[in-house]
Design an enzyme around this catalytic site. Sequence first.
Site, PDB file in Angstrom:
ATOM      1  CD  GLU A 126      -4.035  -5.967   2.745  1.00  0.00           C
ATOM      2  OE1 GLU A 126      -4.809  -5.172   3.307  1.00  0.00           O
ATOM      3  OE2 GLU A 126      -2.796  -5.888   2.827  1.00  0.00           O
ATOM      4  CD  GLU A 139      -3.049  -1.028   2.205  1.00  0.00           C
ATOM      5  OE1 GLU A 139      -2.786  -0.436   3.263  1.00  0.00           O
ATOM      6  OE2 GLU A 139      -4.148  -1.562   1.983  1.00  0.00           O
TER       7      GLU A 139
HETATM    8  P1  P53 Z   1      -6.957  -2.319   9.568  1.00  0.00           P
HETATM    9  C1  P53 Z   1      -6.090   2.006   5.406  1.00  0.00           C
HETATM   10  C2  P53 Z   1      -6.907   1.873   4.292  1.00  0.00           C
HETATM   11  C3  P53 Z   1      -6.923   0.690   3.587  1.00  0.00           C
HETATM   12  C4  P53 Z   1      -6.115  -0.368   4.002  1.00  0.00           C
HETATM   13  O1  P53 Z   1      -6.713  -2.429   8.006  1.00  0.00           O
HETATM   14  C5  P53 Z   1      -5.292  -0.228   5.102  1.00  0.00           C
HETATM   15  C6  P53 Z   1      -5.275   0.948   5.808  1.00  0.00           C
HETATM   16  C7  P53 Z   1      -4.415   1.097   7.014  1.00  0.00           C
HETATM   17  O2  P53 Z   1      -5.162   0.905   8.185  1.00  0.00           O
HETATM   18  O3  P53 Z   1      -4.424  -1.191   5.517  1.00  0.00           O
HETATM   19  C8  P53 Z   1      -4.434  -2.485   4.992  1.00  0.00           C
HETATM   20  O4  P53 Z   1      -6.109  -3.356  10.199  1.00  0.00           O
HETATM   21  C9  P53 Z   1      -3.110  -3.109   5.352  1.00  0.00           C
HETATM   22  C10 P53 Z   1      -3.194  -4.165   6.410  1.00  0.00           C
HETATM   23  C11 P53 Z   1      -4.340  -3.839   7.348  1.00  0.00           C
HETATM   24  C12 P53 Z   1      -5.624  -3.943   6.537  1.00  0.00           C
HETATM   25  O5  P53 Z   1      -5.596  -3.087   5.423  1.00  0.00           O
HETATM   26  O6  P53 Z   1      -6.544  -0.938   9.926  1.00  0.00           O
HETATM   27  O7  P53 Z   1      -2.383  -3.586   4.248  1.00  0.00           O
HETATM   28  O8  P53 Z   1      -1.947  -4.253   7.042  1.00  0.00           O
HETATM   29  O9  P53 Z   1      -4.406  -4.625   8.472  1.00  0.00           O
HETATM   30  C13 P53 Z   1      -6.861  -3.631   7.342  1.00  0.00           C
HETATM   31  O10 P53 Z   1      -8.406  -2.583   9.767  1.00  0.00           O
END
Ligand code: P53
Length: 476
Positions: free
Chosen positions: A374, A176
């Site tokens: 993801e 990201e």
């Molecule tokens: P969490 C922001 C927006 C989109 C994805 O996020 C993001 C974030 C950062 O918070 O992160 C990704 O755990 C990232 C993972 C993360 C996952 O999305 O904040 O690649 O490490 O855990 C979910 O709910």
Amino acid sequence: MTGFKADFLWGGAVAAHQLEGGWREGGKGASVADVMTAGRHGVPREITEGVIEGKYYPNHEGIDFYHRYKDDIKLFAEMGFKCFRTSIAWTRIFPNGDEQQPNEAGLQFYDDLFDECLKYNIEPVITLSHFEMPYHLVTEYGGWRNRKVIDFFIRFATVVFERYQKKVKYWMTFNEINNQANFHEDFAPFTNSGLHYKPGEDREKIMYQAAHYELVASSLAVEAGHAINPDLQIGCMIAMCPIYPLTCAPDDMMMSVRAMHRRYWFTDVHVRGYYPQHILNYFKQKAFNLDITDEDKQILTRGCVDYIGFSYYMSFATKATEDNPTLDYDETKSLVNNPYVKASDWGWQIDPVGLRYSLNYFYDRYQLPMFIVENGFGAIDQKEADGTVNDQYRIDYMHDHIREMKKAVIEDGVDLMGYTPWGCIDLVSAGTGEMKKRYGMIYVDKDNEGNGTLERSKKKSFFWYQDVIKNNGNNL
Ligand code: P53
């Protein structure tokens, strides 16, 4: 095309710092994730100066995957995973980041982990840098604002490409990388780039400089990886949150274009090997005068990525406002609620159609294979008296997203390699440091304060996803 490819990579995704724990084992050094406390929705995680006694750092233990990975991979195999996306903690291989020689215990850990995956024909998919750079590189070098970090990263990348080239085919460079477009807040610049701003610094300029060095490093890594083994597939990793115009007013539409420019130029550089003109004009307009050499420009053309890895959780919306006549995008101010979609408890707007839109957006521009690395629903789970978790909301979320990605494949003809839902096993949230923001299809008994047995159990979604994989998505 009647459905997903026969060798479609169904799996799940995690990152080392969010689940491994064992933060001081096997010679591991402290990473940026090890100096972040827990926050919650609306309360940012604190970034401390080193590890401070008495504070709670949820990543130190994670879910203890470091010791339990064999049992966890067995559960992934039972779900039918074809691949498993994780990251290599840079700090297990180079604890401080600037050593000449790698740490053998760290290398051995990932050899064992990958062997365990391969035992079940699960293909490891590996991110090189997922929010976990060595903390020493922050304190001694200022993180990615320093050009020297390129060399340290390339040393790390080369060591792991050489070591695991027979075990790992699919790689990504920076997780990201475009999160740091949100440079007004502390989280993204720190986790992406180890940027710890001092008061009064030009945050935006420093972010662009750091991102440039990362893009050069990514390119050099792709080039090095291909030289080591031409079979390696090395992608970028973009956080895709498409930014819609709130209305069809022409200025709203243009505001959306400008916002997309500012969040997604990173992809252009990764894929095409050069900066798009709009961002060069922006640098000029802002008089940033960045350190981008002719040699850097050459390097960028040589390490274009093989595929586009991206995360998709939500869409954003924006609108033009009178106090912003130049339609300048500021991620902390320019986003508005989309009245047509609902949001999660953490305010993430749920928009399955946005995934189909995103796949089309990328494919129209780049015609590269794509990998959804993801996607998922962070929610509060309730364990029933009989130990089950009826996470129908998570099933609904994934069902609706897979349906849309299927339309993108079958009707729109995009080239999709695979799908790895985030946090296939409950883990520490990156954004908030919480445990209760759960994504898993496997429940982990641990709470926000760190209490719990760490015992694993299957949620309802476990069996649902098992069925999806068994049918290669044809049952949806
Ligand atoms: P969490 C922001 C927006 C989109 C994805 O996020 C993001 C974030 C950062 O918070 O992160 C990704 O755990 C990232 C993972 C993360 C996952 O999305 O904040 O690649 O490490 O855990 C979910 O709910």
